[in-house]
Design an enzyme around this catalytic site. Structure first.
Site, PDB file in Angstrom:
ATOM      1  N   TYR A  49       0.880  -1.178   0.000  1.00 54.11           N
ATOM      2  CA  TYR A  49       0.000   0.000   0.000  1.00 54.11           C
ATOM      3  C   TYR A  49       0.916   1.226   0.000  1.00 54.11           C
ATOM      4  O   TYR A  49       2.074   1.121  -0.393  1.00 54.11           O
ATOM      5  CB  TYR A  49      -0.881  -0.124   1.259  1.00 54.11           C
ATOM      6  CG  TYR A  49      -2.047   0.809   1.335  1.00 54.11           C
ATOM      7  CD1 TYR A  49      -2.976   0.893   0.306  1.00 54.11           C
ATOM      8  CD2 TYR A  49      -2.263   1.579   2.476  1.00 54.11           C
ATOM      9  CE1 TYR A  49      -4.058   1.743   0.402  1.00 54.11           C
ATOM     10  CE2 TYR A  49      -3.357   2.429   2.571  1.00 54.11           C
ATOM     11  CZ  TYR A  49      -4.241   2.501   1.536  1.00 54.11           C
ATOM     12  OH  TYR A  49      -5.315   3.348   1.640  1.00 54.11           O
ATOM     13  N   ARG A  69      -6.293  10.588 -10.751  1.00 54.25           N
ATOM     14  CA  ARG A  69      -5.571  11.257  -9.661  1.00 54.25           C
ATOM     15  C   ARG A  69      -5.058  10.187  -8.707  1.00 54.25           C
ATOM     16  O   ARG A  69      -5.670   9.893  -7.699  1.00 54.25           O
ATOM     17  CB  ARG A  69      -6.507  12.250  -8.957  1.00 54.25           C
ATOM     18  CG  ARG A  69      -5.813  13.233  -8.059  1.00 54.25           C
ATOM     19  CD  ARG A  69      -6.220  13.068  -6.608  1.00 54.25           C
ATOM     20  NE  ARG A  69      -5.938  11.736  -6.100  1.00 54.25           N
ATOM     21  CZ  ARG A  69      -6.217  11.299  -4.883  1.00 54.25           C
ATOM     22  NH1 ARG A  69      -6.835  12.050  -4.053  1.00 54.25           N
ATOM     23  NH2 ARG A  69      -5.917  10.087  -4.477  1.00 54.25           N
ATOM     24  N   LYS A  92      -5.962  -1.873  -2.677  1.00 55.02           N
ATOM     25  CA  LYS A  92      -7.045  -1.627  -1.719  1.00 55.02           C
ATOM     26  C   LYS A  92      -7.774  -2.931  -1.406  1.00 55.02           C
ATOM     27  O   LYS A  92      -8.104  -3.221  -0.262  1.00 55.02           O
ATOM     28  CB  LYS A  92      -8.042  -0.611  -2.299  1.00 55.02           C
ATOM     29  CG  LYS A  92      -7.468   0.775  -2.447  1.00 55.02           C
ATOM     30  CD  LYS A  92      -7.758   1.622  -1.231  1.00 55.02           C
ATOM     31  CE  LYS A  92      -7.051   2.949  -1.310  1.00 55.02           C
ATOM     32  NZ  LYS A  92      -7.362   3.877  -0.259  1.00 55.02           N
ATOM     33  N   GLU A 110     -12.251   5.198  -6.302  1.00 59.61           N
ATOM     34  CA  GLU A 110     -10.886   5.394  -5.832  1.00 59.61           C
ATOM     35  C   GLU A 110     -10.079   6.208  -6.835  1.00 59.61           C
ATOM     36  O   GLU A 110     -10.034   5.872  -8.024  1.00 59.61           O
ATOM     37  CB  GLU A 110     -10.274   3.984  -5.688  1.00 59.61           C
ATOM     38  CG  GLU A 110      -9.098   3.864  -4.787  1.00 59.61           C
ATOM     39  CD  GLU A 110      -9.309   4.394  -3.387  1.00 59.61           C
ATOM     40  OE1 GLU A 110     -10.195   3.905  -2.683  1.00 59.61           O
ATOM     41  OE2 GLU A 110      -8.555   5.298  -3.003  1.00 59.61           O
ATOM     42  N   ASP A 111      -9.483   7.276  -6.366  1.00 57.08           N
ATOM     43  CA  ASP A 111      -8.535   8.053  -7.159  1.00 57.08           C
ATOM     44  C   ASP A 111      -9.076   8.555  -8.499  1.00 57.08           C
ATOM     45  O   ASP A 111      -8.373   8.550  -9.516  1.00 57.08           O
ATOM     46  CB  ASP A 111      -7.222   7.276  -7.336  1.00 57.08           C
ATOM     47  CG  ASP A 111      -6.417   7.268  -6.030  1.00 57.08           C
ATOM     48  OD1 ASP A 111      -6.912   7.827  -5.030  1.00 57.08           O
ATOM     49  OD2 ASP A 111      -5.312   6.734  -6.007  1.00 57.08           O
ATOM     50  N   ASP A 146     -13.588   6.581  -1.187  1.00 57.74           N
ATOM     51  CA  ASP A 146     -12.635   6.498  -0.079  1.00 57.74           C
ATOM     52  C   ASP A 146     -11.783   7.755   0.043  1.00 57.74           C
ATOM     53  O   ASP A 146     -11.435   8.168   1.149  1.00 57.74           O
ATOM     54  CB  ASP A 146     -11.738   5.275  -0.269  1.00 57.74           C
ATOM     55  CG  ASP A 146     -10.828   5.083   0.935  1.00 57.74           C
ATOM     56  OD1 ASP A 146     -11.369   5.035   2.051  1.00 57.74           O
ATOM     57  OD2 ASP A 146      -9.607   5.031   0.759  1.00 57.74           O
ATOM     58  N   ASP A 147     -11.449   8.383  -1.087  1.00 54.78           N
ATOM     59  CA  ASP A 147     -10.590   9.577  -1.029  1.00 54.78           C
ATOM     60  C   ASP A 147     -11.291  10.716  -0.298  1.00 54.78           C
ATOM     61  O   ASP A 147     -10.650  11.542   0.346  1.00 54.78           O
ATOM     62  CB  ASP A 147     -10.221  10.042  -2.441  1.00 54.78           C
ATOM     63  CG  ASP A 147      -9.613   8.910  -3.224  1.00 54.78           C
ATOM     64  OD1 ASP A 147      -8.628   8.343  -2.760  1.00 54.78           O
ATOM     65  OD2 ASP A 147     -10.171   8.550  -4.288  1.00 54.78           O
ATOM     66  N   ASN A 172       0.405  12.163   0.161  1.00 55.52           N
ATOM     67  CA  ASN A 172       1.085  10.919  -0.223  1.00 55.52           C
ATOM     68  C   ASN A 172       1.638  11.031  -1.631  1.00 55.52           C
ATOM     69  O   ASN A 172       1.120  11.806  -2.426  1.00 55.52           O
ATOM     70  CB  ASN A 172       0.068   9.753  -0.214  1.00 55.52           C
ATOM     71  CG  ASN A 172      -0.420   9.427   1.168  1.00 55.52           C
ATOM     72  OD1 ASN A 172       0.331   9.406   2.113  1.00 55.52           O
ATOM     73  ND2 ASN A 172      -1.717   9.161   1.267  1.00 55.52           N
TER      74      ASN A 172
HETATM   75  P1  NAD Z   1      -7.101  16.919  -5.079  1.00 57.01           P
HETATM   76  O1  NAD Z   1      -6.428  16.968  -6.389  1.00 57.01           O
HETATM   77  O2  NAD Z   1      -8.556  16.668  -5.018  1.00 57.01           O
HETATM   78  O3  NAD Z   1      -6.834  18.299  -4.280  1.00 57.01           O
HETATM   79  C1  NAD Z   1      -5.607  18.955  -4.237  1.00 57.01           C
HETATM   80  C2  NAD Z   1      -5.860  20.354  -3.686  1.00 57.01           C
HETATM   81  O4  NAD Z   1      -4.607  20.975  -3.460  1.00 57.01           O
HETATM   82  C3  NAD Z   1      -6.641  21.271  -4.609  1.00 57.01           C
HETATM   83  O5  NAD Z   1      -7.623  21.938  -3.883  1.00 57.01           O
HETATM   84  C4  NAD Z   1      -5.594  22.278  -5.089  1.00 57.01           C
HETATM   85  O6  NAD Z   1      -6.143  23.549  -5.348  1.00 57.01           O
HETATM   86  C5  NAD Z   1      -4.703  22.323  -3.881  1.00 57.01           C
HETATM   87  N1  NAD Z   1      -3.379  22.863  -4.195  1.00 57.01           N
HETATM   88  C6  NAD Z   1      -2.577  22.602  -5.256  1.00 57.01           C
HETATM   89  N2  NAD Z   1      -1.451  23.334  -5.180  1.00 57.01           N
HETATM   90  C7  NAD Z   1      -1.531  24.047  -4.036  1.00 57.01           C
HETATM   91  C8  NAD Z   1      -0.687  24.991  -3.396  1.00 57.01           C
HETATM   92  N3  NAD Z   1       0.492  25.312  -3.932  1.00 57.01           N
HETATM   93  N4  NAD Z   1      -1.104  25.531  -2.236  1.00 57.01           N
HETATM   94  C9  NAD Z   1      -2.275  25.201  -1.697  1.00 57.01           C
HETATM   95  N5  NAD Z   1      -3.127  24.308  -2.257  1.00 57.01           N
HETATM   96  C10 NAD Z   1      -2.758  23.757  -3.412  1.00 57.01           C
HETATM   97  O7  NAD Z   1      -6.316  15.837  -4.237  1.00 57.01           O
HETATM   98  P2  NAD Z   1      -6.795  15.116  -2.887  1.00 57.01           P
HETATM   99  O8  NAD Z   1      -7.565  13.906  -3.194  1.00 57.01           O
HETATM  100  O9  NAD Z   1      -7.413  16.108  -1.990  1.00 57.01           O
HETATM  101  O10 NAD Z   1      -5.396  14.605  -2.323  1.00 57.01           O
HETATM  102  C11 NAD Z   1      -4.389  15.520  -1.938  1.00 57.01           C
HETATM  103  C12 NAD Z   1      -3.284  14.796  -1.219  1.00 57.01           C
HETATM  104  O11 NAD Z   1      -3.790  14.198  -0.041  1.00 57.01           O
HETATM  105  C13 NAD Z   1      -2.635  13.671  -2.032  1.00 57.01           C
HETATM  106  O12 NAD Z   1      -1.256  13.679  -1.837  1.00 57.01           O
HETATM  107  C14 NAD Z   1      -3.215  12.430  -1.431  1.00 57.01           C
HETATM  108  O13 NAD Z   1      -2.346  11.314  -1.537  1.00 57.01           O
HETATM  109  C15 NAD Z   1      -3.368  12.847   0.011  1.00 57.01           C
HETATM  110  N6  NAD Z   1      -4.352  12.020   0.715  1.00 57.01           N
HETATM  111  C16 NAD Z   1      -3.982  11.479   1.912  1.00 57.01           C
HETATM  112  C17 NAD Z   1      -4.857  10.669   2.585  1.00 57.01           C
HETATM  113  C18 NAD Z   1      -4.444  10.091   3.924  1.00 57.01           C
HETATM  114  O14 NAD Z   1      -3.457  10.458   4.447  1.00 57.01           O
HETATM  115  N7  NAD Z   1      -5.192   9.208   4.515  1.00 57.01           N
HETATM  116  C19 NAD Z   1      -6.094  10.380   2.052  1.00 57.01           C
HETATM  117  C20 NAD Z   1      -6.461  10.967   0.832  1.00 57.01           C
HETATM  118  C21 NAD Z   1      -5.577  11.800   0.179  1.00 57.01           C
END
Ligand code: NAD
Length: 551
Positions: free
Chosen positions: A111, A164, A182, A254-255, A277-278, A419
């Site tokens: 994972y 994504r 997953k 997912e993603d 899940d995201d 991540n």
């Molecule tokens: P997403 O693409 O939906 O959202 C990304 C966001 O970041 C957008 O709102 C974008 O405007 C913003 N962004 C981009 N550049 C930026 C900057 N310079 N300053 C401020 N904001 C900025 O992606 P997501 O699904 O929300 O995932 C984002 C991250 O969170 C990924 O790395 C993902 O792996 C991680 N994530 C972690 C977990 C966990 O820890 N359990 C779960 C889900 C997602």
């Protein structure tokens, strides 16, 4: 004569051995049926595999030992991933035994973070197909493709379109590593049978130019299909799943890209057994981490101000669930919203933002405030008690940010959720160092223990695996048709309660059992005192299995 008849009558009845459906080499090549060298002599004879393997009989424990010896021989996690995937293709029983016996060790390999690297190199490491690939060219025939899946009693599907993948962007067909990973956790952590699980890639193309030119790319070499055609294709897929496997088939999204993820969740959540899940799984895990943090900071929810770096699927999902938790604790919606701030790529999200409007899901969280561009300045202005990073901008929580958080609050909450590890807002070490060891830290990808000022800190990993396998298990076991937000809030509260102090023994059965495990093994210790806002991952497995036993 009469004696002879009586003794014959006493003999054990002869139970005819049913001729197995799959025999010989076909059986050995079926990962669901293969047991490696664990087949007994009798089984080998009955199943027509006697002589097709070395004579030794090794039980599962002995085979786990062999696997672990091999696991340690590899020099890096990608090679370990390839080795474990090959094991899964060969002998699923053994694979899941290894995963559930060594959860903490296996999770970062099958994972996040290694699965991210595996997706980036999916063409290179591709050996055997796993799961179902349905492409936009199959539009109009999705049901036919689905009917090619050889198993009739699928209960859970994890589906992606690869737009994504983690924080790595559009990986197209290479994203298949995510549904595969997953669903491995559905089985490895929650005990859901592997044949009930189906990973699906909806390949609608990719806008990733590098992949389109990559000679190893295994997906459709075309740009992503445009709006209406894509929507009709996903609609057709959803109907085809219900037609073949029934309305209570769980479909985990997912993603998907941000714009589609929210749309599909709203569109399908009432008519299908589905969750994202995201958005929702992440929300439950992060809110659990926040609730557990409050036990360390000794503040209630209404004494906190939360600042999100990023306003995408993860942040919006967390913010909405946090709002539910705040309302449940007695706040009005307005009071809750006043405590949630967000920064996206265009700065602080405020009403009438000059650097570009605020649209979609973000509108709810737009504050009546002056616009501020930089995260550092936002922190100075609103003095949040907690910062939550989910924008995949590595290093966003720099020294200044962390020092300001420490200056403003005795126990600042710092969650670097992006991540894989390379995208994290800061490392655990940076967080503890720049806050003089006072912060409550959690991350999306795992970080090793940190020693600062002579004290040991165990960073918690806000891993969605604490929630989605359990939600799936409950949905399948209870035949739930519509998955509500309450399910995720309850999961968050339960998970927060599982974070242990040795002295705290709740009266509920699972907690009693966990406390029993803690005391017997002496292994888990006092999570909160070590700064850990999530229980060790191995505890969640114990808990899932324990729930099964209670049922
Ligand atoms: P997403 O693409 O939906 O959202 C990304 C966001 O970041 C957008 O709102 C974008 O405007 C913003 N962004 C981009 N550049 C930026 C900057 N310079 N300053 C401020 N904001 C900025 O992606 P997501 O699904 O929300 O995932 C984002 C991250 O969170 C990924 O790395 C993902 O792996 C991680 N994530 C972690 C977990 C966990 O820890 N359990 C779960 C889900 C997602």
């Amino acid at each position: 004569m009469a004696e002879k008849e009586a003794s014959a009558a006493k003999k054990e009845p002869v139970i005819p051995v049913a001729r197995p459906r799959v025999r010989g080499l076909d059986l050995l090549r079926d990962p669901l049926l293969n047991k490696g060298l664990a087949f007994t002599l009798e089984e080998r004879q009955i199943l027509g595999i006697h002589g097709l393997m070395p004579p030794a009989q090794l039980n599962q424990e002995q085979q786990v030992y062999t696997v672990m010896e091999n696991f340690y021989r590899w020099q890096n996690d990608l090679d370990r991933y390839i080795y474990l995937m090959a094991l899964q293709d060969r002998n699923e029983k053994l694979f899941y035994k290894v995963v559930s016996d060594h959860v903490e060790l296996m999770m970062p390999v099958i994972y996040t973070p290694t699965v991210g690297l595996a997706c980036l190199k999916y063409g290179l490491i591709y050996r055997k197909p796993r799961g179902l690939y349905i492409t936009i060219k199959d539009k109009g025939h999705v049901a036919d493709v689905l009917s090619n899946w050889p198993i009739d009693d699928v209960k859970a599907i994890v589906v992606t379109d690869g737009e994504r993948i983690l924080g790595l962007g559009d990986l197209g067909c290479y994203g298949m590593g995510i549904p595969v990973g997953k669903l491995s956790l559905y089985t490895g952590l929650a005990g859901i049978k592997p044949n009930h699980c189906l990973p699906i890639m909806l390949d609608v193309g990719t806008n990733n130019e590098t992949l389109l030119k990559d000679p190893l790319y295994i997906g459709l070499r075309q740009k992503r299909a445009p709006g209406p055609k894509y929507d009709e294709f996903v609609d057709e897929f959803m109907s085809a799943v219900v037609a073949r496997y029934g309305p209570s088939t769980l479909i985990q999204f997912e993603d998907f890209g941000n714009h589609n993820a929210f749309r599909f969740l709203e569109k399908y959540r009432k008519g299908y057994c589905t969750f994202n899940d995201d958005i929702q799984g992440t929300a439950a895990v992060a809110v659990a981490g926040i609730l557990a943090s409050l036990k360390i900071t000794c503040k209630s929810l209404h004494q906190n101000v939360f600042l999100f770096q990023g306003a995408g699927e993860a942040s919006i999902g967390i913010a909405k669930l946090l709002m539910m938790a705040m309302k449940e604790s007695g706040m009005t919606e307005t009071e809750a919203l006043e405590r949630i701030w967000m920064v996206d790529s265009r700065g602080l999200i405020v009403k009438n933002r000059p650097s570009g409007g605020v649209t979609g899901e973000k509108i709810l969280f737009a504050q009546d405030s002056k616009p501020i561009d930089k995260l550092e300045d936002v922190i100075k202005e609103i003095k949040p008690t907690a910062i939550i990073g989910a924008a995949a901008v590595p290093g966003a929580f720099n020294e200044q940010v962390l020092k300001d958080m420490a200056a403003n609050h005795e126990r600042p909450i710092i969650f670097a959720l992006s991540n894989p590890t390379s995208k994290a807002e800061c490392t655990a070490e940076q967080a503890y160092q720049h806050t003089e060891g006072r912060c409550v830290f959690a991350s999306g990808s795992p970080f090793k223990e940190v020693t600062y000022g002579g004290k040991k800190y165990c960073p918690g990993q806000g891993n969605n695996a604490y929630v989605f396998p359990g939600v799936a298990l409950a949905v399948i076991a209870c035949d739930i048709r519509v998955i509500t937000e309450e399910i995720f809030l309850e999961s968050a509260k339960l998970l927060a309660d599982m974070v242990m102090t040795l002295l705290k023994v709740e009266s509920t059965l699972p907690c009693l059992y966990l406390s029993y495990v803690t005391i017997v093994t002496g292994g888990y210790g006092d999570d909160l005192a070590e700064g850990r806002v999530y229980p060790p991952l191995s505890v969640s497995v114990v808990c899932y299995y324990n729930y099964w036993r209670i049922w």
